[in-house]
Design an enzyme around this catalytic site. Structure first.
Site, PDB file in Angstrom:
ATOM      1  N   ASP A  65       0.819  -1.213   0.000  1.00  0.00           N
ATOM      2  CA  ASP A  65       0.000   0.000   0.000  1.00  0.00           C
ATOM      3  C   ASP A  65       0.852   1.263   0.000  1.00  0.00           C
ATOM      4  O   ASP A  65       1.817   1.389   0.766  1.00  0.00           O
ATOM      5  CB  ASP A  65      -0.894   0.019   1.240  1.00  0.00           C
ATOM      6  CG  ASP A  65      -1.853  -1.164   1.275  1.00  0.00           C
ATOM      7  OD1 ASP A  65      -2.981  -0.984   1.737  1.00  0.00           O
ATOM      8  OD2 ASP A  65      -1.469  -2.277   0.836  1.00  0.00           O
ATOM      9  N   HIS A  77      -1.090   4.552  -0.504  1.00  0.00           N
ATOM     10  CA  HIS A  77      -2.091   5.412   0.131  1.00  0.00           C
ATOM     11  C   HIS A  77      -1.718   6.898   0.102  1.00  0.00           C
ATOM     12  O   HIS A  77      -1.691   7.571   1.131  1.00  0.00           O
ATOM     13  CB  HIS A  77      -2.344   4.974   1.569  1.00  0.00           C
ATOM     14  CG  HIS A  77      -3.293   3.814   1.680  1.00  0.00           C
ATOM     15  ND1 HIS A  77      -4.591   3.873   1.221  1.00  0.00           N
ATOM     16  CD2 HIS A  77      -3.123   2.570   2.182  1.00  0.00           C
ATOM     17  CE1 HIS A  77      -5.186   2.713   1.447  1.00  0.00           C
ATOM     18  NE2 HIS A  77      -4.313   1.900   2.021  1.00  0.00           N
ATOM     19  N   ASP A 107      -3.886  -0.090  -3.694  1.00  0.00           N
ATOM     20  CA  ASP A 107      -4.136   0.948  -2.687  1.00  0.00           C
ATOM     21  C   ASP A 107      -3.167   2.107  -2.848  1.00  0.00           C
ATOM     22  O   ASP A 107      -2.333   2.400  -1.979  1.00  0.00           O
ATOM     23  CB  ASP A 107      -4.072   0.371  -1.272  1.00  0.00           C
ATOM     24  CG  ASP A 107      -5.397  -0.257  -0.847  1.00  0.00           C
ATOM     25  OD1 ASP A 107      -5.570  -0.558   0.337  1.00  0.00           O
ATOM     26  OD2 ASP A 107      -6.260  -0.452  -1.734  1.00  0.00           O
ATOM     27  N   HIS A 153      -9.009  -0.011  -2.633  1.00  0.00           N
ATOM     28  CA  HIS A 153      -9.269   1.430  -2.694  1.00  0.00           C
ATOM     29  C   HIS A 153      -9.277   1.953  -4.128  1.00  0.00           C
ATOM     30  O   HIS A 153      -9.535   3.142  -4.323  1.00  0.00           O
ATOM     31  CB  HIS A 153      -8.234   2.188  -1.860  1.00  0.00           C
ATOM     32  CG  HIS A 153      -8.554   2.188  -0.404  1.00  0.00           C
ATOM     33  ND1 HIS A 153      -9.203   3.229   0.230  1.00  0.00           N
ATOM     34  CD2 HIS A 153      -8.333   1.258   0.561  1.00  0.00           C
ATOM     35  CE1 HIS A 153      -9.349   2.944   1.507  1.00  0.00           C
ATOM     36  NE2 HIS A 153      -8.825   1.747   1.738  1.00  0.00           N
ATOM     37  N   HIS A 169      -2.583  -4.784   1.981  1.00  0.00           N
ATOM     38  CA  HIS A 169      -3.929  -4.666   2.552  1.00  0.00           C
ATOM     39  C   HIS A 169      -3.971  -4.400   4.050  1.00  0.00           C
ATOM     40  O   HIS A 169      -4.988  -3.937   4.562  1.00  0.00           O
ATOM     41  CB  HIS A 169      -4.716  -5.944   2.243  1.00  0.00           C
ATOM     42  CG  HIS A 169      -6.204  -5.809   2.364  1.00  0.00           C
ATOM     43  ND1 HIS A 169      -6.896  -4.686   1.958  1.00  0.00           N
ATOM     44  CD2 HIS A 169      -7.141  -6.675   2.836  1.00  0.00           C
ATOM     45  CE1 HIS A 169      -8.189  -4.876   2.163  1.00  0.00           C
ATOM     46  NE2 HIS A 169      -8.363  -6.065   2.697  1.00  0.00           N
TER      47      HIS A 169
END
Length: 876
Positions: free
Chosen positions: A619, A621, A651, A684, A827
């Site tokens: 990720d 993000h 993500d 996401h 995740h």
């Protein structure tokens, strides 16, 4: 040291030149000596030793008396003469008067097994008693020294060739007085069995764990024994001078005496074969610093810094240790900072009055992880085993010339280097070097063959462009340590995974047990990408050349340059700010980039098949700062000039402030290097989720509502076409969330629609890949246990309120059915940037530090050379 005609002490002998040896210890055997029996010793450069001769065949036809004493002219060859005759001639070569009416008596015989020739050599020590008159006469014209037992025992270890001399002198003196309880000669045998004990895991002692910790096997111990023999011959122990060259090679130049003192656990100035191998195992960088091995290593470390050998570390000795830890960690080493660190260390150890640190206190505080950094200490600068293998390789021709060389000896020496090379390739390489001038060249040729067979391609290009050929006969294994890297790319820290497991930072690495993952028995096959992207890429770049807004040949490069402007601050603009930019044009550039990226994504299969080397990131993000850190550490010169693939597990947006910049950067790299950058879809990368979190709002905030929604939709059009999973080297399954509950094989993934705008309703399989999790501690209750039992290891994911959780049974079944060995997923945020479960077969990686204001680190995984190496990025 050498004395003509009396003693030959060859340094670094090879198997083909090792011979049986005979030594004599001449003593006074009549009553005139009284209780103070005198013994004859030779001296050279301040070192006292016993007369000795090799008993071996002539080295050539012109040396029929090779090895003979100068006075006898007799060939000392065991097949031709008895060892008693050898001993008599050797005594006579010292002084003609040293002729006893009684035959020499064997007092000690040492047998040392030589792995290369698969048989032992022997060292015989004979005692020869002579009258005191002969001793007095010989002393007038002899170049030797006579000493009593007391005199010999007073000599420091540095002045006595081996402690056996004092032991034998005392043994003979007791026999003369009739006080010895020993009958006959002392017989000693040395071989691998003294080092490698065949015991179960439950019966292993810390020493047994230490030897196995770096991955050594019994054949490796034979290589260490071979090195020991070359250092110690013709003795059964090594002293400091014997091992100085080896210690120097391992990175302890000018500290060889300190290292030897640490390895000398019995404090006798010598190491036998067991102590020698244990010491090298403790030095090996691959040896873990946890459980049993840690205790043994800590004892070595303590002795290393205990300069006065009083079993207590003084304050200055603790300071030396703290200073080396700071150096190895890349921390400040000014006198002030070291003083401060030393004070803190003494407080940890509970030392306030300046008294010393005892061993027990040291072991307890290191074991409780109150004092950190010892895992970096007492390490060789290279793998000890590999160093010895290379040393053996450089001398193989000398061994091959010997009539003692056994046919199998040339193969077992580099067996471990060859085990991962397909047979067809290794045969083709070795067939041309049957008469090679040394094993070193053969090792290099094996490496070349390995590179040709498994390292010639990066990416998953079609066969015409160099597709990867993966040998199914080899397993990937988890590297035993993690590496932390600065933003500049400099390595700042190394931690062993077992240390971190012991500290509770990671769990279940599987490194404390043998690798039992099954292997695919099928032959090599080609990993293909699905479609030829060469024409597609050329078409895209031709189109970008016509984009009026950029007026450059490369849209992705222009976008990356624009992001550099965004990243760097100056007097007119703060960092991570676009400054005075035409947002309408910028939004159009991003939309154009999205269109090009979407076309690439549409051409890719839903299940990518990639080759190593491959970096795998979790990720992001919206953490653009950390993404730049990864760039500087892993692909500073750009992915197209880096011999590796880059796989991102999803993500990319939400939670962080710079999701737009992260996506723009990744899309630009994808278009610039479509065969190097691969992007999977995470949970996401879905419109509904982004509306709940921050990405949609971020786009509208930066571009206004109308342009913002247009950019947001263009980006999500790319997300809809992203692949959902990847397999690296046909063995490592990579997804964002977790393994799916699936009835068929992984070929079912290819049936997932593309584009997939609403995965929750359009494909349950895709939704699982994006949302599933392994069972966690919070899932431990009776209801979940029953559901897992009734549903083949799957249960509803209460934490996510969607998707499933899976247990070990479901995970093992998934690997077996699909011929896989490992799974890498993202995740879930992890404090140290990663987590390891299922005996090292399931890895979670998270690549965004300080997630949502937390303190977690960022990490990635490198798959290369059949290893999965975890790299932690210093984003501070």
């Amino acid at each position: 040291m050498e004395t003509t005609g009396l003693s030959v002490i060859p340094r670094y002998r090879w198997a083909g030149t090792i011979r049986d040896n005979v030594s004599v210890i001449v003593y006074c055997n009549d009553s005139k000596c009284g209780t103070n029996t005198k013994f004859v010793l030779l001296e050279d450069n301040g070192v006292y030793y016993l007369p000795r001769k090799e008993a071996g065949p002539p080295t050539d036809s012109n040396q029929s008396t090779a090895g003979a004493s100068p006075s006898s002219g007799f060939a000392l060859w065991p097949k031709a003469v008895s060892m008693l005759q050898v001993a008599e001639n050797l005594a006579k070569s010292i002084q003609d008067s040293f002729i006893s009416s009684l035959p020499p008596k064997l007092v000690m015989m040492t047998s040392v097994y030589v792995p290369t020739v698969r048989k032992p050599y022997h060292h015989y020590v004979f005692a020869i008693g002579v009258p005191s008159s002969a001793m007095d006469e010989a002393k007038k014209k002899g170049n030797f020294t006579t000493m009593s037992v007391a005199d010999i025992k007073k000599l420091p270890s540095s002045e006595l060739e081996r402690k056996d001399i004092a032991m034998l002198a005392e043994y003979i003196a007791y026999q003369i007085k009739g006080e010895s309880n020993l009958v006959g000669a002392i017989v000693r045998e040395y071989g691998p069995q003294l080092v490698w004990r065949q015991v179960s895991e439950a019966q292993m002692l810390p020493d047994d764990m230490l030897i196995r910790s770096p991955g050594y096997r019994e054949q490796d111990v034979e290589m260490f024994l071979e090195e020991f023999i070359r250092c110690s011959y013709p003795h059964s122990t090594v002293c400091l001078q014997d091992v100085k060259p080896l210690f120097n090679d391992l990175g302890f130049k000018d500290k060889e005496n300190i290292l030897f003192r640490a390895l000398d656990r019995q404090r006798i100035g010598e190491l036998d074969c067991r102590e020698f191998v244990l010491g090298l195992a403790a030095l090996d960088p691959l040896t873990t610093h946890g459980k049993g091995p840690a205790e043994v290593r800590c004892r070595y470390i303590f002795r290393y810094y205990d300069g006065n050998e009083d079993d207590v570390l003084e304050v200055n000795e603790v300071r030396n240790m703290v200073h080396e830890i700071a150096q190895l960690q890349g921390h400040e080493t000014t006198p002030e900072s070291i003083t401060e660190k030393t004070t803190k260390a003494l407080e940890v150890f509970g030392i306030k009055d300046g008294s010393g640190l005892p061993l027990t206190n040291f072991l307890v505080n290191v074991g409780n992880l109150r004092f950190r950094g010892t895992s970096l200490l007492f390490r060789a600068n290279t793998s000890v085993l590999q160093h010895i293998i290379h040393k053996l390789g450089s001398t193989r021709k000398r061994q091959a010339d010997s009539q003692f060389r056994s046919p199998e000896s040339s193969e077992f020496l580099h067996k471990k280097l060859r085990k991962s090379i397909p047979q067809d390739h290794s045969k083709s390489c070795n067939s041309s070097s049957a008469e090679n001038n040394g094993m070193h060249n053969r090792v290099e040729e094996d490496r070349d063959c390995s590179m040709k067979s498994v390292g010639s391609s990066s990416g998953s290009l079609p066969l015409s462009e160099g597709a990867f050929q993966s040998p199914d006969t080899s397993n990937h294994t988890l590297a035993q340590h993690t590496v932390k890297v600065r933003r500049s790319g400099q390595v700042t820290d190394i931690h062993l995974l077992l240390d971190m497991e012991r500290a509770g930072e990671v769990c279940d690495t599987g490194l404390d047990v043998d690798d039992s993952v099954s292997q695919d028995s099928q032959g090599p096959s080609l990993l293909r990408r699905g479609r030829d992207l060469k024409s597609t890429r050329n078409r895209l770049f031709n189109r970008f050349q016509s984009v009026e807004a950029f007026n450059t040949k490369s849209l992705p490069n222009e976008m990356i340059n624009a992001l550099r402007f965004f990243e760097h601050g100056n007097a007119n603009k703060p960092a991570f700010d676009w400054g005075e930019v035409d947002l309408a044009k910028l939004s159009q550039y991003i939309i154009t980039l999205c269109s090009a990226t979407k076309e690439l994504m549409e051409s890719e299969p839903r299940l990518l098949k990639l080759s190593s080397p491959c970096y795998i990131l979790g990720d992001i993000h919206g953490n653009y700062r950390d993404l730049v850190c990864f760039e500087k550490a892993l692909w500073r010169v750009g992915p197209h000039l880096t011999p590796a693939n880059f796989l991102f597990l999803g993500d990319y947006v939400d939670r962080g402030a710079y999701g737009l910049e992260v996506v723009s950067y990744l899309f630009a790299q994808k278009v610039q290097a479509p065969h190097k950058f691969f992007l999977l879809r995470g949970n996401h990368e879905v419109r509904d989720i982004q509306c709940m979190f921050s990405f949609q709002a971020e786009c509208m905030q930066k571009f206004g509502e109308r342009l913002g929604l247009k950019v947001w939709n263009a980006i999500n059009d790319v997300f809809d076409c992203m692949p959902l999973a990847a397999i690296v080297d046909k063995k490592i399954f990579c997804i964002h969330g977790g393994i799916p509950k699936i009835d068929g094989s992984l070929q079912e993934l290819e049936k997932i629609p593309c584009p997939l705008s609403m995965p929750e309703t359009q494909s349950n399989l895709a939704w699982q890949l994006m949302w599933n999790d392994p069972v966690g501690m919070e899932d431990s209750n009776e209801k979940v246990a029953n559901e897992l039992s009734d549903n083949d290891g799957f249960a509803f994911n209460e934490k996510r309120q969607t998707g499933y959780i899976f247990n070990q049974a479901a995970f093992s079944s998934f690997l077996k059915v699909n011929g896989l060995t490992h799974v890498v997923r993202a995740h879930e945020v992890k404090e140290v940037g990663f987590e390891i479960q299922q005996s090292g077969r399931l890895m979670t990686v998270f690549s965004s530090s300080h997630y949502c204001g937390g303190s977690n680190e960022a990490a990635c995984i490198l798959v290369h050379d059949y290893r999965m190496r975890i790299i932690r990025i210093d984003t501070s």
